[in-house]
Design a protein around this motif. Structure first.
Motif, mmCIF file in Angstrom:
data_model
loop_
_atom_site.group_PDB
_atom_site.id
_atom_site.type_symbol
_atom_site.label_atom_id
_atom_site.label_comp_id
_atom_site.label_asym_id
_atom_site.label_seq_id
_atom_site.Cartn_x
_atom_site.Cartn_y
_atom_site.Cartn_z
ATOM 1 N N THR A 129 -1.620 -5.227 -4.560
ATOM 2 C CA THR A 129 -1.693 -4.184 -3.536
ATOM 3 C C THR A 129 -2.624 -3.062 -3.971
ATOM 4 O OG1 THR A 129 0.572 -4.714 -2.922
ATOM 5 C CG2 THR A 129 -0.306 -2.626 -2.126
ATOM 6 N N GLU A 130 -2.510 -2.644 -5.217
ATOM 7 C CA GLU A 130 -3.401 -1.597 -5.711
ATOM 8 C C GLU A 130 -4.849 -2.054 -5.691
ATOM 9 O OE1 GLU A 130 -1.913 -0.574 -9.565
ATOM 10 O OE2 GLU A 130 -0.270 0.650 -8.751
ATOM 11 N N PHE A 131 -5.126 -3.301 -6.009
ATOM 12 C CA PHE A 131 -6.476 -3.832 -5.983
ATOM 13 C C PHE A 131 -7.032 -3.838 -4.563
ATOM 14 C CE2 PHE A 131 -9.399 -7.491 -5.743
ATOM 15 C CZ PHE A 131 -10.356 -7.047 -6.635
ATOM 16 N N LYS A 132 -6.184 -4.247 -3.608
ATOM 17 C CA LYS A 132 -6.624 -4.261 -2.202
ATOM 18 C C LYS A 132 -6.900 -2.853 -1.715
ATOM 19 C CE LYS A 132 -4.300 -8.503 -0.859
ATOM 20 N NZ LYS A 132 -3.202 -9.099 -0.072
ATOM 21 N N LEU A 133 -6.082 -1.893 -2.106
ATOM 22 C CA LEU A 133 -6.291 -0.522 -1.680
ATOM 23 C C LEU A 133 -7.559 0.069 -2.291
ATOM 24 C CD1 LEU A 133 -2.692 0.955 -1.800
ATOM 25 C CD2 LEU A 133 -4.086 0.546 0.222
ATOM 26 N N GLU A 134 -7.882 -0.296 -3.506
ATOM 27 C CA GLU A 134 -9.108 0.213 -4.137
ATOM 28 C C GLU A 134 -10.362 -0.384 -3.497
ATOM 29 O OE1 GLU A 134 -9.071 -0.389 -8.348
ATOM 30 O OE2 GLU A 134 -7.335 0.907 -8.643
ATOM 31 N N ARG A 135 -10.302 -1.574 -3.005
ATOM 32 C CA ARG A 135 -11.454 -2.233 -2.411
ATOM 33 C C ARG A 135 -11.716 -1.748 -0.993
ATOM 34 N NH1 ARG A 135 -12.215 -8.283 -3.310
ATOM 35 N NH2 ARG A 135 -14.158 -7.587 -2.406
ATOM 36 N N ARG A 136 -10.725 -1.169 -0.371
ATOM 37 C CA ARG A 136 -10.908 -0.650 0.995
ATOM 38 C C ARG A 136 -11.866 0.525 0.993
ATOM 39 N NH1 ARG A 136 -5.401 -0.263 4.354
ATOM 40 N NH2 ARG A 136 -5.561 -2.344 5.195
#
Length: 140
Positions: A129-136
């Motif tokens: 989830t943190e990785f997805k949020l950083e890529r947004r």
């Protein structure tokens, strides 16, 4: 632990009297055979080892077999003044208690492994989830 059990057998006055050659220690020396002393000591050591030693059940089984066979071997080697039926009862009770302790340790290991898998799954989901949020990209 196995050395401690061997020492306990050797420190038993009845066993030592039989070891030095006294055929009937109770009449010659006044020593009485206490059939429950050794099994209770074995159970105590077995519980302490299973609780305090951080080893998996599958690696500690030789100790469990040793403890289970220790009392019958002492009975065969040194003999007892009791009836064989009484000794068989003690062996069966010792076996039942050890099986309960072993199954409890196995269940505890299973629970600890399940809890560890839950922690791993939660950390993995959090990292994803943190990785997805950083890529947004930021909203404009």
């Amino acid at each position: 632990a196995m050395v401690i059990i061997a020492l306990l057998v050797m420190l038993n006055r009845w066993c030592m009297a039989r070891l030095i050659g006294i055929d009937e220690p109770s009449t010659a020396t006044g020593l009485s055979f206490q059939p429950a002393a050794l099994p209770l000591t074995l159970i105590g050591i077995f519980c302490i080892v299973n609780i305090t030693v951080p080893m998996r059940w599958c690696t500690i089984w030789p100790f469990e077999v040793f403890v289970l066979l220790c009392y019958p071997v002492v009975l065969v080697v040194f003999g007892t003044p009791d009836e064989p039926f009484h000794n068989i009862n003690i062996i069966l009770i010792l076996t039942a208690i050890m099986i309960l302790i072993i199954s409890g340790k196995r269940d505890l290991e299973r629970y600890q492994r399940q809890a560890f898998h839950v922690v791993i799954r939660e950390r993995t989901l959090r990292a994803q989830t943190e990785f997805k949020l950083e890529r947004r990209e930021p909203l404009q």
